[in-house]
Design an enzyme around this catalytic site. Sequence first.
Site, PDB file in Angstrom:
ATOM      1  N   CYS A  63       3.505   0.178  -8.331  1.00 31.44           N
ATOM      2  CA  CYS A  63       4.043  -1.226  -8.007  1.00 31.44           C
ATOM      3  C   CYS A  63       4.257  -1.684  -9.559  1.00 31.44           C
ATOM      4  O   CYS A  63       3.872  -1.736 -10.286  1.00 31.44           O
ATOM      5  CB  CYS A  63       2.797  -1.906  -7.792  1.00 31.44           C
ATOM      6  SG  CYS A  63       3.451  -3.827  -7.187  1.00 31.44           S
ATOM      7  N   CYS A  91      -1.869   1.277  -4.316  1.00 33.15           N
ATOM      8  CA  CYS A  91      -0.304   1.804  -4.669  1.00 33.15           C
ATOM      9  C   CYS A  91      -0.459   2.243  -5.998  1.00 33.15           C
ATOM     10  O   CYS A  91       0.538   2.743  -6.469  1.00 33.15           O
ATOM     11  CB  CYS A  91       0.879   0.904  -4.138  1.00 33.15           C
ATOM     12  SG  CYS A  91       1.036  -0.478  -5.435  1.00 33.15           S
ATOM     13  N   CYS A 123       1.065  -1.091   0.221  1.00 34.02           N
ATOM     14  CA  CYS A 123       0.097   0.026  -0.032  1.00 34.02           C
ATOM     15  C   CYS A 123       1.015   1.298   0.022  1.00 34.02           C
ATOM     16  O   CYS A 123       1.981   1.061  -0.153  1.00 34.02           O
ATOM     17  CB  CYS A 123      -0.930  -0.073   1.030  1.00 34.02           C
ATOM     18  SG  CYS A 123      -0.323   0.156   2.761  1.00 34.02           S
TER      19      CYS A 123
END
Length: 140
Positions: A92, A88, A14
């Site tokens: 990522c 996120c 996150c």
Amino acid sequence: MSTSVPRPSVLFVCVHNAGRSQMAAAFLSHLAGERVEVRSAGSAPADAVNPAVVEAMSEVGIDISAQTPKILTTGAVQASDVVITMGCGDACPVFPGKRYLDWRLDDPAGRGVEAVRPIRDEIESRVRALIGEVTSGTEE
């Protein structure tokens, strides 16, 4: 001598690595034990884990007070079989051969423990289902 199957590895991501991903990692470590390798990280880690998250987890007997938010690295993603993102976004990195899941969960940042409890309970439910998926050895 029996041949051991490599442990599946799961990375929870996150933004701040101070709430949702910390709870998910703690539940997976607690419930799966040594059967699963667990990591968590954030694309912009906070200085500390959210105190309301620490309190909510202690209510279910899991102490995460010693955890610290960690920065998301390419290596952590490459070393994981399953990558579970929790807001996120595009931060990522994506690699072939990895399984990616996006868990849409409310962000506990700035909320009291009363607001964190339902998020915690939803994460626990999802982690329990995940354990069955990653440890079954018969994924199709």
